[in-house]
Scaffold this active site. Structure first.
Site, short mmCIF file in Angstrom:
data_model
loop_
_atom_site.label_atom_id
_atom_site.label_comp_id
_atom_site.label_asym_id
_atom_site.label_seq_id
_atom_site.Cartn_x
_atom_site.Cartn_y
_atom_site.Cartn_z
N ASP A 31 0.80 -1.23 0.00
CA ASP A 31 0.00 0.00 0.00
C ASP A 31 0.83 1.28 0.00
O ASP A 31 1.75 1.43 0.81
CB ASP A 31 -0.88 0.06 1.25
CG ASP A 31 -1.74 -1.16 1.45
OD1 ASP A 31 -1.69 -2.08 0.60
OD2 ASP A 31 -2.46 -1.21 2.45
N GLU A 213 -10.53 -1.50 3.57
CA GLU A 213 -9.22 -0.98 3.93
C GLU A 213 -8.97 0.35 3.22
O GLU A 213 -9.66 0.71 2.26
CB GLU A 213 -8.11 -1.97 3.54
CG GLU A 213 -8.17 -3.28 4.30
CD GLU A 213 -6.99 -4.19 3.99
OE1 GLU A 213 -6.42 -4.73 4.95
OE2 GLU A 213 -6.64 -4.36 2.80
#
Length: 505
Positions: A31, A213
């Protein structure tokens, strides 16, 4: 400030390392975190395993750029330790030193990240939000002694995106985070980044086939009108994407400083699996996840980056010593298309001006139920701009990084209203059973034609269809010798109105 290397200029031994996309030199990344433009520099932090090229030892890696093209890798910014892994989060420039972390006239950068506490630590099993600060422009960081600053006693509370909200007489920090397994976005406010008050929650809604998320929340002008603002909430989920595995979705609505109200929710509560195609997706491909936007980008631009991989096979893709690239930087806007308000994504202008040479042009040509290799159009790193008008063919399009009729097919099926990416014969596909795939996205004509802008790199394709209304991002792993570009039609004819190939890098 020590520089390790530049991933776009260093010699590399493997054929898959991208020329256009950022990768760590010899480690794992996932990420993007803490994206911020500060003092003339774009900072890209990211989930990083500094000890290997598979997921683990989560820390914040760091790279910088002044042009969104060439990225320089720096030492690990915020490292895991015996008590915590450093999960995703964001960075703000605390220009008024509300946190008190500043020194003299130097205002701090403050990172808000998720502490994933390890067995044996004081907060074992909990995910909570913590702070670190930098006084040298983001190159070295000090963890706050009072961490964590926000805990819900939850094992799935993570990924804080923080921004400054200014609403008339009110001005404060807002945190957007998730309770991942509850499919819920939670909103908090703070005056000092240390003490937080719950504002509201959002969700479950639309896609809930996997944990939520990496949320983001930001305003955008509608059709460029600064007096007509809407708020966009993005949230990524894994699995549950429109073509399986990881993906990101978005909601359009309003935010009053306390509550986000969606005007684009299709289903409340848990999703209806038959309605996936109706949701707002950031990307319809298999490999665009955890996308978040830069803070403080110049000229109020909304610039976004995603992780170019999918958790179904992320640890297994055949690259070494590095593993996983980032997407191109995208500029995000809200536009009215065919009477509907939608999120439009285009490669950042800096990407579209990459140095290159026009190597091939074709116009007003007919394809008739065949595959035709285009002499002079071969390459491994390219931008392809193509406009097609449908005829009698049931499918037509391009074959990239090909070897004769094999390669990655990017096709349009006009009767079905679909854009297709078929990577079942794209090269190396046997490293994971779920990698060979045929993926689709809804696609409507514009004035009777289809326009595709495609960025081809050594291990990926990023497709921007109909001027960015639909995007698809896919990893591919072709042989070095597979460089052909072909056009094709199945079951009839189609017209290539224009085709331009630009060799990049």
């Amino acid at each position: 400030m020590d520089t390790l290397t530049s991933t776009h200029t260093a010699a590399t031994a493997d054929s898959y390392r991208p020329a256009l996309h950022y990768t760590a030199t010899d480690t794992w990344l996932n990420d993007p975190n803490g994206l911020i433009f500060h003092e003339g520099v774009y900072h890209l932090y990211y989930q990083n395993n500094p000890m290997g090229n598979v997921w683990g030892n989560m820390s914040w890696g760091h790279a910088t750029s002044t042009d969104l093209q060439t990225w320089t890798e720096h030492p690990v910014a915020i490292a895991c330790d015996e008590n915590e892994d450093i999960f995703s989060g964001s960075i703000v420039y605390d220009r008024h030193n509300t946190s008190g972390f500043g020194s003299g006239s130097v205002a701090p950068l403050v990172a808000i990240y998720t502490s994933a506490f390890k067995p044996g630590s004081m907060h074992e099993g909990v995910q909570a939000q913590s702070l670190a600060y930098s006084l040298d422009g983001g190159y070295t960081w000090t963890k706050h002694a009072g961490n964590p600053v926000l805990s819900r006693g939850s094992a799935e509370f993570r990924d804080p995106k923080v921004f400054r909200y200014d609403g008339g007489a009110r001005s404060y920090w807002v945190m957007v985070a998730v309770e991942a397994k509850d499919f819920q976005v939670v909103f908090y406010k703070s005056d000092d980044l240390k003490n937080w008050e719950l504002l509201s929650t959002f969700g479950p809604a639309n896609a809930t086939g996997g944990v939520w998320e990496c949320p983001d929340l930001f305003p955008l002008p509608v059709d460029g009108d600064p007096d007509d603002l809407k708020w966009v909430l993005t949230v990524n989920l894994n699995p549950g994407g429109p073509n399986k595995g990881s993906a990101g979705q978005y909601f359009i609505g309003d935010f009053d400083g306390t509550t986000f109200t969606s005007a684009s929710t299709v289903t409340e509560g848990l999703q209806d699996p038959d309605r996936l195609g109706e949701y707002g997706w950031l990307d319809w491909g298999r490999d665009y996840y955890a996308a978040v936007s830069f803070s403080d980008a110049p000229d109020n631009r909304r610039l976004m980056v995603g992780w170019m991989n999918n958790w179904e096979y992320a640890n297994d893709i055949p690259t070494a010593p590095w593993r996983s690239p980032m997407s191109l930087v995208r500029e995000i806007s809200l536009q009215t298309r065919n009477g509907d308000l939608c999120l439009v994504q285009q490669p950042a202008n800096e990407t579209t001006t990459l140095a290159g040479s026009d190597s091939f042009r074709l116009s007003e040509a007919t394809i008739d139920d065949a595959v035709q290799v285009l002499a002079g159009a071969a390459g491994t790193v390219q931008r392809i701009d193509a406009t097609f008008t449908p005829g009698s063919a049931e499918e037509f399009g391009l074959i990239l990084r090909g070897d004769g009729v094999k390669g990655t097919r990017i096709g349009v099926r006009p009767d079905e209203g679909k854009l297709c990416v078929d990577r079942r014969e794209s090269g190396q596909t046997d490293f994971h059973e779920s990698f060979p795939s045929m993926d689709t996205a809804p696609l409507r004509t514009t004035a009777g034609s289809y326009h595709l802008s495609i960025f081809v790199d050594r291990c990926s394709v990023e497709i921007f269809a109909q001027e960015g209304q639909v995007t698809m991002t896919e990893l591919i792993f072709p042989a070095e010798s597979s460089t052909d570009l072909s056009v094709y039609a199945i079951g009839g004819t189609a017209t290539i109105n224009s085709l331009q190939v630009t060799q990049l890098a």
